[in-house]
Design an enzyme around this catalytic site. Structure first.
Site, PDB file in Angstrom:
ATOM      1  CG  HIS A  18      42.610 -36.895  27.989  1.00 55.07           C
ATOM      2  ND1 HIS A  18      41.323 -37.327  28.174  1.00 55.07           N
ATOM      3  CD2 HIS A  18      42.788 -36.799  26.642  1.00 55.07           C
ATOM      4  CE1 HIS A  18      40.730 -37.490  26.998  1.00 55.07           C
ATOM      5  NE2 HIS A  18      41.597 -37.183  26.049  1.00 55.07           N
ATOM      6  CE  LYS A  42      35.848 -36.738  19.207  1.00 46.41           C
ATOM      7  NZ  LYS A  42      37.004 -36.619  20.134  1.00 46.41           N
ATOM      8  NE  ARG A  93      44.566 -42.169  21.002  1.00 43.54           N
ATOM      9  CZ  ARG A  93      43.282 -41.887  20.951  1.00 43.54           C
ATOM     10  NH1 ARG A  93      42.492 -42.226  21.937  1.00 43.54           N
ATOM     11  NH2 ARG A  93      42.764 -41.274  19.905  1.00 43.54           N
ATOM     12  CB  SER A 131      36.827 -39.673  25.709  1.00 45.97           C
ATOM     13  OG  SER A 131      37.824 -38.852  26.251  1.00 45.97           O
TER      14      SER A 131
END
Ligand code: PNS
Length: 164
Positions: A18, A42, A93, A131
């Site tokens: 990040h 989440k 990504r 994360s």
């Protein structure tokens, strides 16, 4: 015209991946707002304030003067309108990120015509980083060096081990 970017995410916790995007975005845009938003899919490990504090400390350590960190509980497009921003920056990504990001970019554009989503390819060395994987490694006391800033390692490890 000034180009003002918002880099949105959960950042639970912020990773070096990040921070790499934040640094690169800060070179391209006049101003970068990092927005900690709610991802209803989440359940976070850190509070919004803790996440903001971790990012603020990391951004200050990198000396990035045109970056601000905010917490917002509504729609991303409403935060964008409030800040007068015109670009959403996202890191991409791998192919696996694409479908979800594509859907969000189209929805955000439908909600706010003036906003464009721009993707930055994640640096190769962070392409496996997330994360979630950081929390998984931390939970079992694995080495987080190089994955998150050094001064965040202890607090991330401590919290992840408590939540095990
Ligand atoms: O880091 P994440 O969890 O992938 O980030 C997702 C996030 C927080 C950017 C996204 O869930 C979001 O924008 N939430 C705010 C609410 C919103 O605007 N939802 C509609 C997006 S199409």
């Amino acid at each position: 015209m000034k180009n003002i970017a918002v880099y949105p995410g959960s950042f639970d916790p912020v990773t070096n991946g990040h921070l790499d995007i934040i640094k690169r975005a800060s070179r391209v845009f006049e101003k970068v707002y990092v927005a900690i938003l709610v991802n209803s899919a989440k359940s976070p490990m850190f509070t919004e304030e803790e996440r903001a504090d971790m990012i603020r400390r990391s951004v200050a350590a990198m000396g990035l003067k045109n970056v601000e960190v905010h917490i917002f509980s509504g729609l991303l497009v409403d935060f964008i309108s409030q800040k007068g921003a015109n670009v959403i920056v996202k890191g991409l990504r791998a192919v696996s990120d694409f479908e979800y990001e594509f859907q969000m970019a189209l929805m955000n554009h439908k909600l706010l015509r003036e906003v464009e989503t721009m993707f930055m390819m994640t640096s190769n060395k962070y392409s496996y980083l997330s994360s979630s994987i950081v929390k998984e490694v931390a939970k079992y006391g694995g080495n987080l060096s190089g994955l998150v800033p050094d001064d965040l390692i202890d607090e991330i490890t401590k919290r992840a081990m408590q939540k095990k």
